[in-house]
Design a protein around this motif. Structure first.
Motif, PDB file in Angstrom:
ATOM      1  N   GLU A 148      -3.665   7.803  13.356  1.00  0.00           N
ATOM      2  CA  GLU A 148      -2.753   7.669  12.229  1.00  0.00           C
ATOM      3  C   GLU A 148      -1.512   6.885  12.620  1.00  0.00           C
ATOM      4  O   GLU A 148      -1.001   6.999  13.733  1.00  0.00           O
ATOM      5  N   VAL A 149      -1.033   6.085  11.679  1.00  0.00           N
ATOM      6  CA  VAL A 149       0.098   5.192  11.924  1.00  0.00           C
ATOM      7  C   VAL A 149       1.231   5.567  10.967  1.00  0.00           C
ATOM      8  O   VAL A 149       1.007   5.788   9.775  1.00  0.00           O
ATOM      9  N   TYR A 150       2.440   5.632  11.506  1.00  0.00           N
ATOM     10  CA  TYR A 150       3.627   5.831  10.677  1.00  0.00           C
ATOM     11  C   TYR A 150       4.119   4.453  10.232  1.00  0.00           C
ATOM     12  O   TYR A 150       4.488   3.619  11.064  1.00  0.00           O
ATOM     13  N   LEU A 151       4.098   4.211   8.919  1.00  0.00           N
ATOM     14  CA  LEU A 151       4.565   2.945   8.364  1.00  0.00           C
ATOM     15  C   LEU A 151       5.944   3.140   7.756  1.00  0.00           C
ATOM     16  O   LEU A 151       6.120   3.972   6.856  1.00  0.00           O
ATOM     17  N   PHE A 152       6.919   2.385   8.219  1.00  0.00           N
ATOM     18  CA  PHE A 152       8.277   2.431   7.686  1.00  0.00           C
ATOM     19  C   PHE A 152       8.520   1.143   6.906  1.00  0.00           C
ATOM     20  O   PHE A 152       8.558   0.049   7.481  1.00  0.00           O
ATOM     21  N   LEU A 153       8.671   1.267   5.594  1.00  0.00           N
ATOM     22  CA  LEU A 153       8.777   0.113   4.698  1.00  0.00           C
ATOM     23  C   LEU A 153      10.170   0.107   4.081  1.00  0.00           C
ATOM     24  O   LEU A 153      10.510   0.978   3.275  1.00  0.00           O
ATOM     25  N   ASP A 154      10.959  -0.910   4.452  1.00  0.00           N
ATOM     26  CA  ASP A 154      12.375  -0.962   4.087  1.00  0.00           C
ATOM     27  C   ASP A 154      12.587  -1.803   2.830  1.00  0.00           C
ATOM     28  O   ASP A 154      11.983  -2.864   2.684  1.00  0.00           O
ATOM     29  N   GLU A 155      13.492  -1.342   1.941  1.00  0.00           N
ATOM     30  CA  GLU A 155      13.803  -2.016   0.669  1.00  0.00           C
ATOM     31  C   GLU A 155      12.522  -2.299  -0.113  1.00  0.00           C
ATOM     32  O   GLU A 155      12.256  -3.402  -0.566  1.00  0.00           O
ATOM     33  N   VAL A 156      11.725  -1.255  -0.291  1.00  0.00           N
ATOM     34  CA  VAL A 156      10.382  -1.400  -0.856  1.00  0.00           C
ATOM     35  C   VAL A 156      10.416  -1.831  -2.317  1.00  0.00           C
ATOM     36  O   VAL A 156       9.421  -2.364  -2.836  1.00  0.00           O
ATOM     37  N   GLN A 157      11.561  -1.649  -3.004  1.00  0.00           N
ATOM     38  CA  GLN A 157      11.622  -2.081  -4.397  1.00  0.00           C
ATOM     39  C   GLN A 157      11.518  -3.600  -4.534  1.00  0.00           C
ATOM     40  O   GLN A 157      11.253  -4.124  -5.619  1.00  0.00           O
ATOM     41  N   GLU A 158      11.684  -4.328  -3.413  1.00  0.00           N
ATOM     42  CA  GLU A 158      11.529  -5.784  -3.433  1.00  0.00           C
ATOM     43  C   GLU A 158      10.064  -6.214  -3.291  1.00  0.00           C
ATOM     44  O   GLU A 158       9.742  -7.391  -3.399  1.00  0.00           O
ATOM     45  N   TRP A 159       9.176  -5.255  -3.029  1.00  0.00           N
ATOM     46  CA  TRP A 159       7.750  -5.547  -2.855  1.00  0.00           C
ATOM     47  C   TRP A 159       7.101  -5.603  -4.232  1.00  0.00           C
ATOM     48  O   TRP A 159       7.112  -4.622  -4.967  1.00  0.00           O
ATOM     49  N   GLU A 160       6.513  -6.707  -4.564  1.00  0.00           N
ATOM     50  CA  GLU A 160       5.876  -6.882  -5.875  1.00  0.00           C
ATOM     51  C   GLU A 160       4.822  -5.811  -6.116  1.00  0.00           C
ATOM     52  O   GLU A 160       3.921  -5.637  -5.315  1.00  0.00           O
ATOM     53  N   GLY A 161       4.955  -5.068  -7.229  1.00  0.00           N
ATOM     54  CA  GLY A 161       3.985  -4.024  -7.539  1.00  0.00           C
ATOM     55  C   GLY A 161       4.001  -2.887  -6.543  1.00  0.00           C
ATOM     56  O   GLY A 161       2.963  -2.294  -6.241  1.00  0.00           O
ATOM     57  N   TRP A 162       5.194  -2.543  -6.075  1.00  0.00           N
ATOM     58  CA  TRP A 162       5.335  -1.583  -4.976  1.00  0.00           C
ATOM     59  C   TRP A 162       4.682  -0.236  -5.275  1.00  0.00           C
ATOM     60  O   TRP A 162       4.120   0.382  -4.369  1.00  0.00           O
ATOM     61  N   ASP A 163       4.736   0.223  -6.522  1.00  0.00           N
ATOM     62  CA  ASP A 163       4.236   1.564  -6.809  1.00  0.00           C
ATOM     63  C   ASP A 163       2.724   1.666  -6.648  1.00  0.00           C
ATOM     64  O   ASP A 163       2.204   2.599  -6.029  1.00  0.00           O
ATOM     65  N   SER A 164       1.990   0.665  -7.179  1.00  0.00           N
ATOM     66  CA  SER A 164       0.529   0.714  -7.042  1.00  0.00           C
ATOM     67  C   SER A 164       0.110   0.459  -5.591  1.00  0.00           C
ATOM     68  O   SER A 164      -0.883   1.028  -5.106  1.00  0.00           O
ATOM     69  N   LYS A 165       0.858  -0.366  -4.873  1.00  0.00           N
ATOM     70  CA  LYS A 165       0.530  -0.643  -3.472  1.00  0.00           C
ATOM     71  C   LYS A 165       0.780   0.584  -2.586  1.00  0.00           C
ATOM     72  O   LYS A 165      -0.002   0.875  -1.673  1.00  0.00           O
ATOM     73  N   LEU A 166       1.873   1.291  -2.870  1.00  0.00           N
ATOM     74  CA  LEU A 166       2.127   2.520  -2.119  1.00  0.00           C
ATOM     75  C   LEU A 166       1.048   3.560  -2.390  1.00  0.00           C
ATOM     76  O   LEU A 166       0.608   4.271  -1.480  1.00  0.00           O
ATOM     77  N   ARG A 167       0.608   3.645  -3.639  1.00  0.00           N
ATOM     78  CA  ARG A 167      -0.441   4.613  -3.951  1.00  0.00           C
ATOM     79  C   ARG A 167      -1.710   4.291  -3.163  1.00  0.00           C
ATOM     80  O   ARG A 167      -2.368   5.191  -2.625  1.00  0.00           O
ATOM     81  N   TRP A 168      -2.070   3.000  -3.076  1.00  0.00           N
ATOM     82  CA  TRP A 168      -3.285   2.621  -2.333  1.00  0.00           C
ATOM     83  C   TRP A 168      -3.141   2.997  -0.857  1.00  0.00           C
ATOM     84  O   TRP A 168      -4.051   3.596  -0.265  1.00  0.00           O
ATOM     85  N   LEU A 169      -1.983   2.675  -0.262  1.00  0.00           N
ATOM     86  CA  LEU A 169      -1.764   2.999   1.149  1.00  0.00           C
ATOM     87  C   LEU A 169      -1.790   4.503   1.375  1.00  0.00           C
ATOM     88  O   LEU A 169      -2.292   4.974   2.400  1.00  0.00           O
ATOM     89  N   HIS A 170      -1.280   5.247   0.422  1.00  0.00           N
ATOM     90  CA  HIS A 170      -1.298   6.703   0.527  1.00  0.00           C
ATOM     91  C   HIS A 170      -2.715   7.248   0.442  1.00  0.00           C
ATOM     92  O   HIS A 170      -3.116   8.114   1.226  1.00  0.00           O
ATOM     93  N   ASP A 171      -3.497   6.722  -0.499  1.00  0.00           N
ATOM     94  CA  ASP A 171      -4.813   7.294  -0.783  1.00  0.00           C
ATOM     95  C   ASP A 171      -5.856   7.002   0.295  1.00  0.00           C
ATOM     96  O   ASP A 171      -6.839   7.730   0.409  1.00  0.00           O
ATOM     97  N   VAL A 172      -5.638   5.931   1.108  1.00  0.00           N
ATOM     98  CA  VAL A 172      -6.614   5.655   2.175  1.00  0.00           C
ATOM     99  C   VAL A 172      -6.451   6.626   3.352  1.00  0.00           C
ATOM    100  O   VAL A 172      -7.332   6.732   4.206  1.00  0.00           O
TER     101      VAL A 172
END
Length: 411
Positions: free
Chosen positions: A92-116
């Motif tokens: 398992e890897v700890y991912l630290f994503l800074d200023e994530v609101q600047e990531w296009e479509g951040w909410d759906s992308k975070l959900r995908w990363l979470h669900d895997v």
């Protein structure tokens, strides 16, 4: 070492040049996405990098990505996951994503990363849309937010190593409090006591977090609204009263635009809006709001001499938020305003640096109406206890109240 690890090591290397002030905020551990939210330059990135370094030092796998860097803003979640797996093929890897609101479509992308389920996710953002109460429904049940405000008075007093035992030390703590009321707790501003850094910070928040993000066209009008709103801190206002005040100074603007501009400032954590305590949502909506600043130092740019009473009230509001409360103001049936009431706990707090005796009856009246047995009046240096019927009113100096340890804000 791959690209992401190189970037991570580069950012971690910068930690040794930063003067660290230990924070009272802890990041929770678990399967939920952890969002560290709050205003720009409050220390979110530092706290995240410190956590990443501690994990790496303990043998864990961690990577840091800043979406302030344009090369990452359009990246697909799957591509980011592949890059992470190139660095760490298993485990398992700890991912630290800074200023994530600047990531296009951040909410759906975070959900995908979470669900895997390959990653523990920690994200930061300087927009209130990342708060748990405002996130999109697709992330519900997967997400917890932690608010990081600028340094509290407790944190800076610990850093300055001021203990309070003798009269000399009590004098020193009041001098430190005066400094804190002037400069506030944004790390760079506090460390250097610099007006220039305070101006730079406010300009960045105005231009990047409000005008650029929301595409505000009329810069001059927005800045007039912002100046008036900031000047109205710790005071009740209505949208119409703001519009009338602007009109009297030559700025003609409709109420809808006023509401939009203040909401943009709220989303950027420049200001908080506090509602009147009432059991009727309709009454709360119609009643004036009170404005509080995310940091008392912001008022220094527009207010001279310092209005110590309003600064103290703003400090108490921020500390209540840090402790995990949701403050409201209250108006008694006889029309007297009490500074703060918390709805769930029914805690009553009044700020009266001078002439506190005049406020005892008012807070006791509020306590009686709300069905609670005690209230607190925060003063500059008076201390003691008063009884009004069967209601107890605690009198406590501001510095002592701010230094109280609390566990309510721990996840």
């Amino acid at each position: 070492m791959g690209f992401l690890r190189e970037i991570t090591e580069e950012y971690l290397g910068a930690l040794r040049y930063v003067k660290e002030v230990p924070r009272d905020v802890e990041l929770p551990v678990g399967r939920d996405i952890v969002a560290l939210v709050g205003p720009r330059r409050a220390g979110k990135t530092f706290l995240m990098l410190r956590h990443a370094k501690d994990l790496l030092d303990s043998g864990k796998q961690a990577l840091y990505v800043s979406f302030d860097e344009f090369q990452f803003r359009g990246i697909d979640a799957r591509k980011l996951a592949e890059m992470a797996r190139e660095e760490y093929p298993s485990g398992e890897v700890y991912l630290f994503l800074d200023e994530v609101q600047e990531w296009e479509g951040w909410d759906s992308k975070l959900r995908w990363l979470h669900d895997v389920k390959d990653f523990f996710l920690y994200v930061t953002g300087s927009s209130s849309v990342l708060q748990s109460s405002e996130i999109p429904s697709r992330l519900r049940g997967r997400y917890v937010s932690v608010l990081l405000l600028p340094f509290s008075f407790r944190e800076v007093s610990r850093q300055e190593k001021v203990d309070v035992v003798t009269f000399r030390e009590r004098g020193a703590i009041r001098a430190l409090l005066n400094d804190y009321m002037t400069w506030g707790g944004f790390p760079e501003v506090w460390i250097y006591r610099s007006r220039e850094k305070l101006v730079s910070l406010l300009e960045t928040m105005f231009y990047r977090d409000v005008m650029e993000r929301h595409r505000v066209r009329d810069t001059a009008v927005f800045l007039e609204v912002a100046r008036l709103v900031i000047s109205s801190y710790s005071c009740p206002v209505t949208w119409h009263s703001i519009r009338r005040a602007l009109k009297s100074s030559g700025v003609n603007i409709d109420v809808k635009t006023v509401m939009s501009y203040v909401e943009y400032m709220r989303q950027a954590y420049l200001v908080f809006l506090v509602k009147r305590f009432t059991y009727s949502d309709r009454e709360a909506l119609a009643a004036p709001k009170k404005i509080y600043l995310v940091d008392p130092g912001i008022a220094t740019l527009l207010e001279k001499p310092m209005d110590k009473g309003r600064r103290a009230e703003n400090l108490v509001f921020l500390e209540l938020v840090r402790r995990g409360y949701e403050p409201y103001y209250y108006v008694t049936r006889s029309g007297k305003e009490v500074d703060f009431v918390t709805k769930k706990e029914k805690m009553i707090v009044e700020v009266a640096l001078e002439d506190w005796e005049k406020h005892v009856g008012k807070v006791a009246e509020a306590a009686r109406e709300l069905g609670v047995n005690e209230a607190t009046i925060i003063t500059w240096d008076a201390e003691g206890e008063e009884k009004v019927g069967n209601r107890r009113v605690t009198i406590v100096p501001l510095w002592k109240w701010l230094l109280q340890e609390t566990t309510k804000n721990k996840p």
